[in-house]
Design a protein around this motif. Structure first.
Motif, PDB file in Angstrom:
ATOM      1  N   ILE A 211      46.226  43.620  41.131  1.00 54.60           N
ATOM      2  CA  ILE A 211      46.992  44.769  40.643  1.00 54.60           C
ATOM      3  C   ILE A 211      46.332  45.438  39.439  1.00 54.60           C
ATOM      4  O   ILE A 211      46.759  46.509  39.018  1.00 54.60           O
ATOM      5  CB  ILE A 211      48.443  44.360  40.290  1.00 54.60           C
ATOM      6  CG1 ILE A 211      48.457  43.258  39.225  1.00 54.60           C
ATOM      7  CG2 ILE A 211      49.194  43.927  41.541  1.00 54.60           C
ATOM      8  CD1 ILE A 211      49.846  42.938  38.722  1.00 54.60           C
ATOM      9  N   GLU A 212      45.290  44.815  38.888  1.00 55.01           N
ATOM     10  CA  GLU A 212      44.525  45.461  37.822  1.00 55.01           C
ATOM     11  C   GLU A 212      43.509  46.455  38.375  1.00 55.01           C
ATOM     12  O   GLU A 212      42.849  47.166  37.618  1.00 55.01           O
ATOM     13  CB  GLU A 212      43.788  44.408  36.975  1.00 55.01           C
ATOM     14  CG  GLU A 212      44.660  43.703  35.945  1.00 55.01           C
ATOM     15  CD  GLU A 212      45.580  42.691  36.591  1.00 55.01           C
ATOM     16  OE1 GLU A 212      45.154  42.033  37.570  1.00 55.01           O
ATOM     17  OE2 GLU A 212      46.727  42.561  36.133  1.00 55.01           O
ATOM     18  N   GLY A 213      43.367  46.481  39.703  1.00 53.60           N
ATOM     19  CA  GLY A 213      42.450  47.435  40.307  1.00 53.60           C
ATOM     20  C   GLY A 213      41.070  46.890  40.581  1.00 53.60           C
ATOM     21  O   GLY A 213      40.131  47.658  40.831  1.00 53.60           O
ATOM     22  N   ASN A 214      40.925  45.585  40.539  1.00 58.91           N
ATOM     23  CA  ASN A 214      39.643  44.982  40.899  1.00 58.91           C
ATOM     24  C   ASN A 214      39.575  44.872  42.425  1.00 58.91           C
ATOM     25  O   ASN A 214      40.297  44.082  43.036  1.00 58.91           O
ATOM     26  CB  ASN A 214      39.516  43.599  40.250  1.00 58.91           C
ATOM     27  CG  ASN A 214      39.534  43.678  38.739  1.00 58.91           C
ATOM     28  OD1 ASN A 214      38.724  44.381  38.149  1.00 58.91           O
ATOM     29  ND2 ASN A 214      40.471  42.975  38.107  1.00 58.91           N
ATOM     30  N   LEU A 215      38.710  45.660  43.004  1.00 61.31           N
ATOM     31  CA  LEU A 215      38.622  45.761  44.462  1.00 61.31           C
ATOM     32  C   LEU A 215      37.244  45.336  44.935  1.00 61.31           C
ATOM     33  O   LEU A 215      36.232  45.727  44.353  1.00 61.31           O
ATOM     34  CB  LEU A 215      38.880  47.197  44.915  1.00 61.31           C
ATOM     35  CG  LEU A 215      40.200  47.839  44.466  1.00 61.31           C
ATOM     36  CD1 LEU A 215      40.235  49.305  44.874  1.00 61.31           C
ATOM     37  CD2 LEU A 215      41.394  47.104  45.038  1.00 61.31           C
ATOM     38  N   GLU A 216      37.210  44.563  46.008  1.00 63.75           N
ATOM     39  CA  GLU A 216      35.956  44.172  46.637  1.00 63.75           C
ATOM     40  C   GLU A 216      35.883  44.828  48.015  1.00 63.75           C
ATOM     41  O   GLU A 216      36.522  44.374  48.964  1.00 63.75           O
ATOM     42  CB  GLU A 216      35.849  42.654  46.784  1.00 63.75           C
ATOM     43  CG  GLU A 216      34.532  42.199  47.404  1.00 63.75           C
ATOM     44  CD  GLU A 216      34.493  40.705  47.665  1.00 63.75           C
ATOM     45  OE1 GLU A 216      33.537  40.262  48.344  1.00 63.75           O
ATOM     46  OE2 GLU A 216      35.413  39.987  47.227  1.00 63.75           O
ATOM     47  N   PRO A 217      35.108  45.914  48.140  1.00 60.62           N
ATOM     48  CA  PRO A 217      35.057  46.635  49.421  1.00 60.62           C
ATOM     49  C   PRO A 217      34.426  45.801  50.529  1.00 60.62           C
ATOM     50  O   PRO A 217      33.547  44.971  50.289  1.00 60.62           O
ATOM     51  CB  PRO A 217      34.189  47.859  49.109  1.00 60.62           C
ATOM     52  CG  PRO A 217      34.203  47.978  47.618  1.00 60.62           C
ATOM     53  CD  PRO A 217      34.310  46.573  47.104  1.00 60.62           C
ATOM     54  N   ARG A 218      34.876  46.046  51.768  1.00 60.63           N
ATOM     55  CA  ARG A 218      34.231  45.479  52.948  1.00 60.63           C
ATOM     56  C   ARG A 218      33.144  46.461  53.395  1.00 60.63           C
ATOM     57  O   ARG A 218      33.363  47.298  54.255  1.00 60.63           O
ATOM     58  CB  ARG A 218      35.247  45.282  54.072  1.00 60.63           C
ATOM     59  CG  ARG A 218      36.353  44.295  53.778  1.00 60.63           C
ATOM     60  CD  ARG A 218      37.224  44.107  55.016  1.00 60.63           C
ATOM     61  NE  ARG A 218      38.396  43.300  54.764  1.00 60.63           N
ATOM     62  CZ  ARG A 218      38.422  41.973  54.835  1.00 60.63           C
ATOM     63  NH1 ARG A 218      37.321  41.314  55.143  1.00 60.63           N
ATOM     64  NH2 ARG A 218      39.534  41.306  54.584  1.00 60.63           N
TER      65      ARG A 218
END
Length: 255
Positions: A211-218
């Motif tokens: 929810i902090e916005g740390n995203l790991e794209p595929r």
């Protein structure tokens, strides 16, 4: 089956998933591609725009297309010029132009920064079959990508993505495949999948998030383009359409 059992039951959701995977696999078999290089779409134009919107464009990048193209090719190509400062070259093309003439025009149009060659495999208005493999060879030294509209090809002529060597190929289910409206598929060569970012984002776009916005794209999985609910009955129709065409034989249809 869906109406009788209810579209949101667990049994139905599992069936839906299986049907969509089977439809994807059927298209992959038709195209001689791996299932991991194919995603289901709503139509040809949907697939083309997934690629065009997802590539990282820079001002001065060049796109080559033709004036004989369907509006689903010509207008998106011109829109790149409007939105990103891309230079779109629209080459003149006669309805019965000879392959040698087409190749000469493409060769003359290739410059220092050709990013994409974007055209139809078979022209909708005249049936002109483009010399796709030869155009690919012209583009290869420039590392230019090939995005192909296969609206008039899938189910009409034999297709082999390994032999054609294009980077992106978009098809409909409702034309020569004789399937239902609202179906189609996009092929992306495995090595080219990381080049295209999903613009419409849902749960499968990321391997992890918080929810902090740390995203790991595929980046390397074509499933990153999947959204949420889509029609299993339409996917079943697409699957059966492909099976029907293959039972008849694409080579026989082409002949």
């Amino acid at each position: 089956y869906e109406s009788y059992n209810g579209p949101t039951t667990q049994e139905m959701q599992e069936s839906d998933r299986d049907i969509k995977l089977q439809a994807r696999d059927a298209v992959a078999d038709l195209l001689n591609a791996s299932p991991g290089e194919v995603c289901l779409t709503q139509n040809t134009t949907h697939g083309l725009n997934l690629v065009l919107a997802g590539l990282a464009w820079q001002p001065g990048d060049e796109v080559i297309t033709f004036d004989l193209e369907h509006s689903s090719v010509l207008l998106p190509a011109l829109n790149l010029q409007r939105r990103y400062g891309v230079r779109t070259q629209v080459l003149p093309l006669a309805p019965d132009e000879e392959a040698e003439s087409i190749l000469a025009k493409v060769e003359a149009a290739l410059t220092e920064r050709p990013r994409l060659l974007f055209f139809s495999h078979i022209q909708f208005s005249s049936g002109l079959r483009m010399p796709l493999e030869a155009i690919r060879e012209l583009a290869r030294p420039y590392n230019a990508l090939l995005l192909i509209d296969g609206a008039q090809a899938a189910g009409h002529v034999a297709l082999d993505m390994q032999a054609l060597g294009c980077d992106f190929y978009s098809i409909p289910g409702h034309k020569w495949l004789l399937g239902p409206d609202g179906t189609g598929a996009l092929y992306i060569r495995q090595e080219a999948i990381p080049l295209v970012e999903p613009v419409l984002v849902a749960g499968q776009a990321f391997a992890s998030h918080d929810i902090e916005g740390n995203l790991e794209p595929r980046k390397e999985m074509i499933t990153k383009f999947n959204l949420t609910t889509s029609s299993a009955p339409l996917s079943a129709g697409l699957q059966e359409a492909v099976r029907f065409i293959q039972r008849v034989g694409v080579a026989e249809i082409e002949e």
